[in-house]
Design an enzyme around this catalytic site. Structure first.
Site, PDB file in Angstrom:
ATOM      1  N   ALA A  11      39.231 -78.580  39.421  1.00  0.00           N
ATOM      2  CA  ALA A  11      39.120 -79.869  40.121  1.00  0.00           C
ATOM      3  C   ALA A  11      39.100 -79.638  41.624  1.00  0.00           C
ATOM      4  CB  ALA A  11      40.272 -80.782  39.717  1.00  0.00           C
ATOM      5  N   GLY A  12      38.237 -78.713  42.075  1.00  0.00           N
ATOM      6  CA  GLY A  12      38.059 -78.478  43.507  1.00  0.00           C
ATOM      7  C   GLY A  12      36.938 -79.356  44.030  1.00  0.00           C
ATOM      8  N   ALA A 132      30.172 -80.608  49.363  1.00  0.00           N
ATOM      9  CA  ALA A 132      31.444 -81.329  49.271  1.00  0.00           C
ATOM     10  C   ALA A 132      32.563 -80.416  49.737  1.00  0.00           C
ATOM     11  CB  ALA A 132      31.700 -81.755  47.828  1.00  0.00           C
ATOM     12  N   LYS A 185      17.651 -68.840  46.036  1.00  0.00           N
ATOM     13  CA  LYS A 185      18.823 -69.304  46.806  1.00  0.00           C
ATOM     14  C   LYS A 185      19.681 -68.108  47.202  1.00  0.00           C
ATOM     15  CE  LYS A 185      22.406 -72.820  46.759  1.00  0.00           C
ATOM     16  NZ  LYS A 185      23.557 -73.217  45.975  1.00  0.00           N
TER      17      LYS A 185
HETATM   18  P1  NAP Z   1      36.765 -74.964  45.308  1.00  0.00           P
HETATM   19  O1  NAP Z   1      36.783 -76.215  46.115  1.00  0.00           O
HETATM   20  O2  NAP Z   1      37.532 -73.785  45.773  1.00  0.00           O
HETATM   21  O3  NAP Z   1      37.242 -75.340  43.849  1.00  0.00           O
HETATM   22  C1  NAP Z   1      37.446 -74.391  42.843  1.00  0.00           C
HETATM   23  C2  NAP Z   1      38.443 -74.960  41.868  1.00  0.00           C
HETATM   24  O4  NAP Z   1      38.532 -74.092  40.740  1.00  0.00           O
HETATM   25  C3  NAP Z   1      39.861 -75.097  42.447  1.00  0.00           C
HETATM   26  O5  NAP Z   1      40.289 -76.418  42.248  1.00  0.00           O
HETATM   27  C4  NAP Z   1      40.672 -74.128  41.603  1.00  0.00           C
HETATM   28  O6  NAP Z   1      41.958 -74.568  41.298  1.00  0.00           O
HETATM   29  C5  NAP Z   1      39.869 -74.115  40.324  1.00  0.00           C
HETATM   30  N1  NAP Z   1      40.161 -72.975  39.463  1.00  0.00           N
HETATM   31  C6  NAP Z   1      40.072 -71.659  39.731  1.00  0.00           C
HETATM   32  N2  NAP Z   1      40.433 -70.933  38.664  1.00  0.00           N
HETATM   33  C7  NAP Z   1      40.776 -71.824  37.712  1.00  0.00           C
HETATM   34  C8  NAP Z   1      41.248 -71.707  36.384  1.00  0.00           C
HETATM   35  N3  NAP Z   1      41.454 -70.517  35.824  1.00  0.00           N
HETATM   36  N4  NAP Z   1      41.476 -72.832  35.693  1.00  0.00           N
HETATM   37  C9  NAP Z   1      41.306 -74.051  36.238  1.00  0.00           C
HETATM   38  N5  NAP Z   1      40.859 -74.237  37.494  1.00  0.00           N
HETATM   39  C10 NAP Z   1      40.597 -73.127  38.210  1.00  0.00           C
HETATM   40  O7  NAP Z   1      35.268 -74.463  45.063  1.00  0.00           O
HETATM   41  P2  NAP Z   1      33.904 -75.275  45.229  1.00  0.00           P
HETATM   42  O8  NAP Z   1      33.559 -75.398  46.668  1.00  0.00           O
HETATM   43  O9  NAP Z   1      33.944 -76.503  44.381  1.00  0.00           O
HETATM   44  O10 NAP Z   1      32.885 -74.226  44.611  1.00  0.00           O
HETATM   45  C11 NAP Z   1      32.685 -74.030  43.217  1.00  0.00           C
HETATM   46  C12 NAP Z   1      31.366 -73.260  43.064  1.00  0.00           C
HETATM   47  O11 NAP Z   1      30.297 -74.105  43.483  1.00  0.00           O
HETATM   48  C13 NAP Z   1      31.284 -72.018  43.954  1.00  0.00           C
HETATM   49  O12 NAP Z   1      30.601 -70.987  43.303  1.00  0.00           O
HETATM   50  C14 NAP Z   1      30.491 -72.504  45.160  1.00  0.00           C
HETATM   51  O13 NAP Z   1      29.804 -71.464  45.832  1.00  0.00           O
HETATM   52  C15 NAP Z   1      29.527 -73.471  44.486  1.00  0.00           C
HETATM   53  N6  NAP Z   1      28.989 -74.492  45.400  1.00  0.00           N
HETATM   54  C16 NAP Z   1      29.840 -75.242  46.166  1.00  0.00           C
HETATM   55  C17 NAP Z   1      29.306 -76.224  46.994  1.00  0.00           C
HETATM   56  C18 NAP Z   1      30.201 -77.090  47.840  1.00  0.00           C
HETATM   57  O14 NAP Z   1      29.660 -77.850  48.676  1.00  0.00           O
HETATM   58  N7  NAP Z   1      31.503 -77.050  47.721  1.00  0.00           N
HETATM   59  C19 NAP Z   1      27.902 -76.424  47.041  1.00  0.00           C
HETATM   60  C20 NAP Z   1      27.083 -75.658  46.230  1.00  0.00           C
HETATM   61  C21 NAP Z   1      27.638 -74.679  45.406  1.00  0.00           C
HETATM   62  P3  NAP Z   1      43.152 -74.767  42.360  1.00  0.00           P
HETATM   63  O15 NAP Z   1      42.869 -76.096  43.001  1.00  0.00           O
HETATM   64  O16 NAP Z   1      44.344 -74.770  41.486  1.00  0.00           O
HETATM   65  O17 NAP Z   1      43.047 -73.605  43.297  1.00  0.00           O
END
Ligand code: NAP
Length: 306
Positions: A11-12, A132, A185
């Site tokens: 839930a990130g 996001a 990408k």
């Molecule tokens: P993020 O904000 O760091 O969120 C990741 C989430 O995964 C965190 O909430 C973390 O939990 C959770 N997590 C990690 N291990 C887990 C487990 N074993 N069980 C349950 N939850 C777990 O990351 P994000 O920015 O959303 O990115 C996710 C992916 O999307 C990445 O590969 C990123 O490169 C890609 N992406 C992101 C964006 C963007 O704008 N953010 C855009 C395009 C692509 P905790 O909260 O407990 O740490």
């Protein structure tokens, strides 16, 4: 007919962006959090918050840990690339046969690792240009409109549940070319992100390093061709120049990770391309040097080098 629940692992930023939009459209959503402490923190918060165009709304979405018993038919994996395989492994026993697993991870490598862990599942790759970030725990800001390309790398027809994404206002399209898109990408990321970290600059400032960018793109193009991804190589340098101009004021995602002391996804980005080149017996001196410099930089900042 009752719809299939969306189980969302992580839930990130992106997990919350998808979960809140699906819940807002009335879809059944379950968050899977990493442990009991995170579940307790989530329950204390009272839901997941989405900030969009100045509006802030909280959704009371059901949450659970890995240990819940409910079978999973559709799983959205929204953790970082380096957490994906382990996270999916921890819910593997709950996956229904043929379950759909949507993989949102940036870069390449984590998708294959997940697919190998759960061979009976149907893995779907997502290439997202939406943006996001978390402003607080369990609260996400929708910062950049974008698009989601989905596909499974096979000639499979689009799943019927895609209409739920449409209903939720999640812009998307099913594509047979998902691997081309992921490689493209990845190549853009390899050309831009490491240099923004090493020069400590915004994307636009790379215009001052065009010779270096051009040489790197030439090497990337030859690597993509060598690795069987010629379509991802077409016009790469021109697109890199277009992207750095269009996003001149932005800091790359890798720059932001380093600036905020967060682990990067280097192994699934530049690291993946260097490894793919090595496996195909192709020498990539520029990328190997860039990777070594980046690793030194990360170590110097006390961050993981993989
Ligand atoms: P993020 O904000 O760091 O969120 C990741 C989430 O995964 C965190 O909430 C973390 O939990 C959770 N997590 C990690 N291990 C887990 C487990 N074993 N069980 C349950 N939850 C777990 O990351 P994000 O920015 O959303 O990115 C996710 C992916 O999307 C990445 O590969 C990123 O490169 C890609 N992406 C992101 C964006 C963007 O704008 N953010 C855009 C395009 C692509 P905790 O909260 O407990 O740490």
């Amino acid at each position: 007919m009752k719809s299939t629940p969306w189980h969302i692992l992580g839930a990130g930023s992106l997990g919350a962006l998808w979960a809140t939009r699906l819940a807002r459209a009335g879809m059944p959503v379950r968050l899977i959090l990493r442990n009991a402490a995170r579940l307790e923190a989530y329950n204390a918060k009272g839901g997941l918050t989405l900030s969009e165009q100045g509006q802030r709304l909280t959704f009371d979405i059901a949450a659970q840990t890995m240990a819940a018993q409910e079978p999973i038919h559709r799983l959205l994996v929204a953790c970082k690339a380096y957490d994906a395989e382990q996270a999916v492994a921890s819910v593997a026993s709950r996956l229904a046969p043929g379950a759909d697993i949507l993989l949102l991870q940036n870069g390449l490598g984590s998708q294959d690792a997940v697919a190998a862990r759960v061979p009976d599942a149907h893995c779907i790759f997502v290439s997202s240009t939406e943006g996001a970030f978390r402003d607080e725990d369990f609260s996400v800001v929708f910062a950049g409109q974008g698009f989601n390309w989905l596909g499974d790398g096979q000639q499979t027809a689009e799943p019927v549940w895609l209409r739920e994404l449409a209903a939720a206002g999640i812009p998307h399209q099913w594509t047979l070319d998902i691997l081309d898109r992921l490689w493209r990408k990845l190549a853009l990321n390899c050309a831009i992100n490491p240099l923004t970290v090493l020069y400590g600059c915004r994307n636009g400032e790379l215009q001052a390093h065009d010779e270096e960018l051009r040489a790197l793109c030439d090497e990337l193009v030859r690597t993509l061709q060598r690795c069987g991804q010629p379509r991802a190589a077409i016009g790469l340098h021109e697109e890199v120049v277009r992207v750095i101009k269009a996003t001149a004021a932005n800091y790359s995602s890798m720059y932001q990770d380093v600036a905020q002391g967060r682990r990067t996804e280097i192994s699934y980005l530049l690291g993946h391309v260097c490894k793919a080149a090595e496996l195909s017996g192709y020498d990539v001196p520029l990328m190997n040097r860039l990777r070594a410099q980046l690793i030194d930089h990360l170590i110097g900042k006390g961050l993981p080098s993989s």
